[in-house]
Scaffold this motif. Structure first.
Motif, PDB file in Angstrom:
ATOM      1  N   SER A 289       0.846  -1.187   0.000  1.00 48.92           N
ATOM      2  CA  SER A 289       0.000   0.000   0.000  1.00 48.92           C
ATOM      3  C   SER A 289       0.884   1.239   0.000  1.00 48.92           C
ATOM      4  O   SER A 289       1.784   1.375   0.815  1.00 48.92           O
ATOM      5  CB  SER A 289      -0.910   0.023   1.235  1.00 48.92           C
ATOM      6  N   SER A 290       0.605   2.142  -0.927  1.00 49.72           N
ATOM      7  CA  SER A 290       1.359   3.387  -0.996  1.00 49.72           C
ATOM      8  C   SER A 290       0.767   4.468  -0.105  1.00 49.72           C
ATOM      9  O   SER A 290       1.269   5.581  -0.067  1.00 49.72           O
ATOM     10  CB  SER A 290       1.392   3.888  -2.447  1.00 49.72           C
ATOM     11  N   LEU A 291      -0.311   4.137   0.592  1.00 55.16           N
ATOM     12  CA  LEU A 291      -0.993   5.163   1.380  1.00 55.16           C
ATOM     13  C   LEU A 291      -0.271   5.485   2.677  1.00 55.16           C
ATOM     14  O   LEU A 291      -0.568   6.475   3.334  1.00 55.16           O
ATOM     15  CB  LEU A 291      -2.431   4.720   1.682  1.00 55.16           C
ATOM     16  N   ASP A 292       0.666   4.642   3.071  1.00 58.43           N
ATOM     17  CA  ASP A 292       1.435   4.891   4.285  1.00 58.43           C
ATOM     18  C   ASP A 292       2.523   5.932   3.991  1.00 58.43           C
ATOM     19  O   ASP A 292       3.608   5.600   3.529  1.00 58.43           O
ATOM     20  CB  ASP A 292       2.052   3.585   4.788  1.00 58.43           C
ATOM     21  N   LYS A 293       2.189   7.191   4.217  1.00 59.16           N
ATOM     22  CA  LYS A 293       3.115   8.313   4.003  1.00 59.16           C
ATOM     23  C   LYS A 293       3.591   8.405   2.550  1.00 59.16           C
ATOM     24  O   LYS A 293       4.678   8.903   2.268  1.00 59.16           O
ATOM     25  CB  LYS A 293       4.319   8.202   4.953  1.00 59.16           C
ATOM     26  N   GLY A 294       2.775   7.875   1.650  1.00 57.08           N
ATOM     27  CA  GLY A 294       3.089   8.010   0.235  1.00 57.08           C
ATOM     28  C   GLY A 294       4.274   7.210  -0.228  1.00 57.08           C
ATOM     29  O   GLY A 294       4.920   7.559  -1.218  1.00 57.08           O
ATOM     30  N   ALA A 295       4.585   6.104   0.458  1.00 58.93           N
ATOM     31  CA  ALA A 295       5.733   5.291   0.061  1.00 58.93           C
ATOM     32  C   ALA A 295       5.465   4.635  -1.290  1.00 58.93           C
ATOM     33  O   ALA A 295       4.497   3.908  -1.446  1.00 58.93           O
ATOM     34  CB  ALA A 295       5.998   4.216   1.118  1.00 58.93           C
ATOM     35  N   VAL A 296       6.305   4.913  -2.260  1.00 53.87           N
ATOM     36  CA  VAL A 296       6.163   4.352  -3.597  1.00 53.87           C
ATOM     37  C   VAL A 296       7.282   3.351  -3.820  1.00 53.87           C
ATOM     38  O   VAL A 296       8.455   3.689  -3.666  1.00 53.87           O
ATOM     39  CB  VAL A 296       6.204   5.450  -4.680  1.00 53.87           C
ATOM     40  N   LEU A 356       0.540  13.028 -10.247  1.00 53.00           N
ATOM     41  CA  LEU A 356       0.456  11.621 -10.646  1.00 53.00           C
ATOM     42  C   LEU A 356       1.781  10.959 -10.283  1.00 53.00           C
ATOM     43  O   LEU A 356       2.841  11.378 -10.754  1.00 53.00           O
ATOM     44  CB  LEU A 356       0.194  11.499 -12.146  1.00 53.00           C
ATOM     45  N   LEU A 357       1.726   9.917  -9.435  1.00 54.29           N
ATOM     46  CA  LEU A 357       2.942   9.332  -8.878  1.00 54.29           C
ATOM     47  C   LEU A 357       3.354   8.022  -9.530  1.00 54.29           C
ATOM     48  O   LEU A 357       4.541   7.776  -9.750  1.00 54.29           O
ATOM     49  CB  LEU A 357       2.769   9.123  -7.370  1.00 54.29           C
ATOM     50  N   GLN A 358       2.397   7.140  -9.815  1.00 57.02           N
ATOM     51  CA  GLN A 358       2.767   5.832 -10.337  1.00 57.02           C
ATOM     52  C   GLN A 358       1.588   5.217 -11.092  1.00 57.02           C
ATOM     53  O   GLN A 358       0.431   5.346 -10.687  1.00 57.02           O
ATOM     54  CB  GLN A 358       3.198   4.892  -9.202  1.00 57.02           C
ATOM     55  N   LEU A 359       1.903   4.524 -12.193  1.00 58.80           N
ATOM     56  CA  LEU A 359       0.931   3.745 -12.957  1.00 58.80           C
ATOM     57  C   LEU A 359       1.355   2.290 -12.882  1.00 58.80           C
ATOM     58  O   LEU A 359       2.501   1.953 -13.196  1.00 58.80           O
ATOM     59  CB  LEU A 359       0.885   4.216 -14.413  1.00 58.80           C
ATOM     60  N   LEU A 368      -3.834   3.518 -10.790  1.00 53.93           N
ATOM     61  CA  LEU A 368      -3.195   4.832 -10.808  1.00 53.93           C
ATOM     62  C   LEU A 368      -3.069   5.328  -9.377  1.00 53.93           C
ATOM     63  O   LEU A 368      -4.044   5.347  -8.621  1.00 53.93           O
ATOM     64  CB  LEU A 368      -4.017   5.822 -11.638  1.00 53.93           C
ATOM     65  N   PHE A 369      -1.859   5.712  -9.009  1.00 50.87           N
ATOM     66  CA  PHE A 369      -1.584   6.238  -7.671  1.00 50.87           C
ATOM     67  C   PHE A 369      -1.291   7.721  -7.802  1.00 50.87           C
ATOM     68  O   PHE A 369      -0.434   8.132  -8.595  1.00 50.87           O
ATOM     69  CB  PHE A 369      -0.391   5.502  -7.065  1.00 50.87           C
ATOM     70  N   LEU A 370      -2.039   8.544  -7.050  1.00 47.39           N
ATOM     71  CA  LEU A 370      -1.892   9.996  -7.167  1.00 47.39           C
ATOM     72  C   LEU A 370      -1.988  10.657  -5.802  1.00 47.39           C
ATOM     73  O   LEU A 370      -2.384  10.044  -4.807  1.00 47.39           O
ATOM     74  CB  LEU A 370      -2.927  10.564  -8.136  1.00 47.39           C
ATOM     75  N   HIS A 371      -1.645  11.947  -5.771  1.00 50.57           N
ATOM     76  CA  HIS A 371      -1.647  12.709  -4.526  1.00 50.57           C
ATOM     77  C   HIS A 371      -2.149  14.119  -4.802  1.00 50.57           C
ATOM     78  O   HIS A 371      -1.834  14.714  -5.834  1.00 50.57           O
ATOM     79  CB  HIS A 371      -0.239  12.768  -3.925  1.00 50.57           C
ATOM     80  N   THR A 372      -2.955  14.641  -3.896  1.00 52.18           N
ATOM     81  CA  THR A 372      -3.400  16.039  -3.973  1.00 52.18           C
ATOM     82  C   THR A 372      -3.041  16.746  -2.676  1.00 52.18           C
ATOM     83  O   THR A 372      -3.141  16.170  -1.591  1.00 52.18           O
ATOM     84  CB  THR A 372      -4.920  16.128  -4.204  1.00 52.18           C
ATOM     85  N   SER A 373      -2.632  17.993  -2.798  1.00 47.06           N
ATOM     86  CA  SER A 373      -2.290  18.795  -1.616  1.00 47.06           C
ATOM     87  C   SER A 373      -2.853  20.202  -1.775  1.00 47.06           C
ATOM     88  O   SER A 373      -3.132  20.658  -2.892  1.00 47.06           O
ATOM     89  CB  SER A 373      -0.763  18.844  -1.426  1.00 47.06           C
ATOM     90  N   SER A 438      -6.187   8.195   1.653  1.00 48.33           N
ATOM     91  CA  SER A 438      -5.785   8.621   2.987  1.00 48.33           C
ATOM     92  C   SER A 438      -4.743   9.719   2.857  1.00 48.33           C
ATOM     93  O   SER A 438      -3.777   9.575   2.097  1.00 48.33           O
ATOM     94  CB  SER A 438      -5.217   7.441   3.791  1.00 48.33           C
ATOM     95  N   GLY A 439      -4.930  10.823   3.588  1.00 41.87           N
ATOM     96  CA  GLY A 439      -3.933  11.876   3.652  1.00 41.87           C
ATOM     97  C   GLY A 439      -3.594  12.502   2.314  1.00 41.87           C
ATOM     98  O   GLY A 439      -2.455  12.895   2.078  1.00 41.87           O
ATOM     99  N   GLY A 440      -4.581  12.571   1.426  1.00 35.50           N
ATOM    100  CA  GLY A 440      -4.343  13.151   0.116  1.00 35.50           C
ATOM    101  C   GLY A 440      -3.850  12.154  -0.910  1.00 35.50           C
ATOM    102  O   GLY A 440      -3.743  12.490  -2.091  1.00 35.50           O
ATOM    103  N   TYR A 441      -3.523  10.920  -0.496  1.00 35.72           N
ATOM    104  CA  TYR A 441      -3.079   9.875  -1.411  1.00 35.72           C
ATOM    105  C   TYR A 441      -4.270   9.003  -1.806  1.00 35.72           C
ATOM    106  O   TYR A 441      -5.099   8.645  -0.966  1.00 35.72           O
ATOM    107  CB  TYR A 441      -2.003   9.004  -0.760  1.00 35.72           C
ATOM    108  N   GLU A 442      -4.352   8.652  -3.078  1.00 38.87           N
ATOM    109  CA  GLU A 442      -5.449   7.821  -3.553  1.00 38.87           C
ATOM    110  C   GLU A 442      -4.936   6.767  -4.526  1.00 38.87           C
ATOM    111  O   GLU A 442      -4.038   7.038  -5.333  1.00 38.87           O
ATOM    112  CB  GLU A 442      -6.530   8.677  -4.240  1.00 38.87           C
ATOM    113  N   GLN A 443      -5.495   5.566  -4.422  1.00 38.11           N
ATOM    114  CA  GLN A 443      -5.247   4.486  -5.375  1.00 38.11           C
ATOM    115  C   GLN A 443      -6.551   4.188  -6.088  1.00 38.11           C
ATOM    116  O   GLN A 443      -7.542   3.815  -5.455  1.00 38.11           O
ATOM    117  CB  GLN A 443      -4.760   3.221  -4.646  1.00 38.11           C
ATOM    118  N   HIS A 444      -6.590   4.355  -7.392  1.00 37.16           N
ATOM    119  CA  HIS A 444      -7.778   4.076  -8.191  1.00 37.16           C
ATOM    120  C   HIS A 444      -7.488   2.853  -9.056  1.00 37.16           C
ATOM    121  O   HIS A 444      -6.547   2.862  -9.847  1.00 37.16           O
ATOM    122  CB  HIS A 444      -8.136   5.274  -9.073  1.00 37.16           C
TER     123      HIS A 444
END
Length: 610
Positions: A289-296, A356-359, A368-373, A438-444
């Motif tokens: 899961s990349s949602l833990d502090k945005g770990a990619v 956009l962080l990772q496909l 698709l893994f992305l982040h909004t701030s 979570s925390g602005g990170y989303e996995q679709h």
């Protein structure tokens, strides 16, 4: 509770029910877990039968060859019950035609008129009854045959013939799941397991796993004294419980499921999810899961081998120990996957920074893994709105609407982030159970599209909440049985409220929604309205309804939206006041939130290879 009969299931599956029968059927399913499981079993059997009953098309020369054979033979005379009858019996010369007949010709029927037989004339009702009996008999035979085949496929395992086993590659082909799961199973990413552990008469059987570095799915079933029982007996103890009296701490689940690496260390995951399929349960466990502090992570950082540990300590009311550690090798699934880092971002005029962080492409899904701030511009906007409104609404909420297109402009995936499910009209090929945020990170997650080339990401709009000041007043008639119609125009939105309709105790009203239908049963009142919004306004929501004294009125609601080609929305909405016997003198309707749709024009190419 009186469960549904076999014929009722068959009529439903063959679309042979009236509208009222369908409503009652669905109402019973809502209350009865046994019949829900039974329906799913029949649906699985139907899917299996469709798979096994495929027959290649006949060659074009089939009919002419049969007729040529018929014309070259003479009828054979024979006697039965002292009556001379004519029965056509043929013996073909099959030389050169062996591949043109899918099965041998078994018998021919001769019209009664040629045999001198007179049958009594049937009435229309008799013909209908005979046809129904014949159909039901055929359905029962088919159901029995398909049930036997399914049991053989899922329980006998190695005892199946190679030909039959080739059809039944995986249980995941027959579970009710998305097409990505079935595609991965067809491509050989399903792993048979069949590990068992028995205690106190219960046997827990881990049947099969579906392998994908994005998420592992593992199916298990349960037997009691050799007979299958529902795995709900296990899963009801896999939930967190409410705090006991005098405590504010949740009680952890009794039964747990862990994902471990080769050194037996737990692998971080978001949350356990599962789905029921007849008596079986399928667990879904994200490996990373990349949602833990945005770990990619890169794909090569995912372990080649993991373990799923079942820690089952209670089944139903029985305590015991059903622990099993299942080894899972995912090297083949990793080899069929493609994860690509992205470094693309957009700063919108609203003050949202979208990155956009990772496909990721796997055997069963693409992700698709992305982040909004938020920026200072966004913070100032919120501060100004909160100063103007007095109600507690989620002004900091936002949602994205984007599309991923191929080179020809076809939409291969799309995300519509509207807050209400019925309003998510723009979704395309999503895997609904696999959204995490979570925390602005989303996995679709989407159905797999890793085979597509030259993809383009297009951000179409951003949704936001704004406070709304509006009150609609409806006046009842003297008998308190209906209200006057009302039309209001507010900030470009036209609202038309129809006269309220009273419903009796035995009445049932069904309204058509985007996904399915809404049903209102029993005594009460139904209020319907139409809203046509201008471009830029998507929805009026968070309604409160009170009487003339300010007393809140309880209701349930449904809506059916449509989006025009220019992006504007037209919405039908229903409120059902269940159990209400008489209307108040006035009804005051207040929506607290206006959902805005802000057009965005940002597009960027997505890579096809790392």
């Amino acid at each position: 509770m009186n469960c549904l009969k076999f014929d009722q299931f068959m009529k439903y599956l063959y679309n042979d029910v009236t509208k009222d029968e369908a409503i009652l059927f669905h109402a019973h399913l809502e209350r009865c877990t046994t019949c829900r499981s039974q329906l799913e079993m029949y649906q699985m059997e139907t899917a299996l039968l469709d798979t096994l009953s495929y027959c290649p098309p006949l060659p074009e020369s089939f009919a002419s060859n049969v007729m040529a054979a018929i014309e070259g033979k003479k009828p054979l005379h024979w006697k039965t019950n002292n009556d001379e009858r004519t029965q056509s019996r043929f013996h073909f010369d099959m030389a050169g035609h062996e591949n043109e007949f899918t099965q041998p010709l078994q018998h021919w029927t001769v019209p009664d008129s040629e045999l001198g037989i007179e049958r009594p004339v049937e009435t229309r009702q008799q013909r209908k009854r005979r046809a129904q009996q014949s159909r039901r008999k055929r359905i029962k035979i088919v159901a029995l045959a398909s049930t036997t085949m399914f049991i053989a496929a899922s329980m006998l395992g190695a005892y199946m013939s190679p030909t039959f086993a080739a059809y039944v590659k995986s249980l995941f082909l027959f579970y009710k799941s998305h097409e990505g799961t079935k595609q991965a199973a067809q491509q050989g990413h399903a792993l048979p397991i069949d590990m068992k552990v028995t205690d106190k008469g219960y046997t827990l059987i881990v049947k099969e796993a579906l392998l994908d570095p994005l998420q592992l799915s593992i199916a298990f079933r349960l037997h009691y004294n050799g007979k299958p029982v529902s795995t709900e007996l296990v899963m009801k103890h896999a939930l967190w419980s409410d705090p006991p009296p005098g405590s504010d701490k949740l009680v952890p689940p009794i039964n747990t499921f862990e994902l471990l690496d080769e050194s037996n260390k737990p692998i971080q995951q978001t949350q356990l999810s599962w789905s029921q399929h007849h008596l079986d349960t399928v667990l879904q466990l994200p490996i990373h899961s990349s949602l833990d502090k945005g770990a990619v992570k890169a794909l090569n950082e995912i372990p080649d081998k993991v373990y799923i540990k079942f820690n089952v300590n209670q089944i139903g009311d029985t305590n015991g120990m059903w622990h099993v550690k299942v080894p899972i090798d995912i090297q083949k699934a990793k080899a069929a996957s493609n994860w690509m880092m992205l470094d693309k971002s957009h700063l919108s005029p609203l003050g949202l920074d979208i990155s956009l962080l990772q496909l990721r492409h796997g055997p069963s899904r693409s992700e698709l893994f992305l982040h909004t701030s938020n920026t200072e511009v966004w913070a100032k906007r919120l501060k100004d709105m909160k100063a103007e409104q007095r109600q507690d609404i989620m002004l900091d909420w936002y949602g994205l609407f984007y599309q991923i297109k191929d080179q020809q402009g076809n939409i291969v995936a799309a995300w519509d982030g509207m807050s209400q499910g019925q309003m998510q009209l723009g979704h395309k090929n999503i895997v609904r159970e696999a959204f995490f945020g979570s925390g602005g990170y989303e996995q679709h997650s989407y159905l797999p599209f890793g085979n597509k080339q030259h993809l383009i990401f297009e951000l179409k709009s951003i949704y936001t909440n704004e406070p709304l000041q509006l009150a609609l007043k409806l006046h009842s008639n003297a008998a308190r049985t209906t209200t006057e119609p009302l039309t209001v125009v507010h900030e470009g939105t036209t609202i038309r409220v129809k006269p309220i309709k009273q419903q009796g105790k035995q009445d049932i009203t069904t309204v058509k929604l985007v996904n399915g239908s809404g049903t209102y049963k029993g005594e009460g009142f139904i209020l319907e309205m139409d809203m046509t919004h201008p471009l830029g306004t998507a929805l009026y929501s968070a309604w409160t309804i009170t009487d003339e004294k300010g007393t809140p009125l309880e209701y349930t609601e449904d809506l059916a939206p449509k989006r025009a080609a220019d992006g504007s929305y037209h919405i039908r909405k229903w409120f059902f006041f269940e159990g209400m016997k008489k209307l108040p003198q006035q009804m005051i309707l207040k929506p607290k939130v206006k959902v805005r749709s802000h057009t965005v024009d940002w597009s960027t190419p997505l890579p096809s290879k790392p």
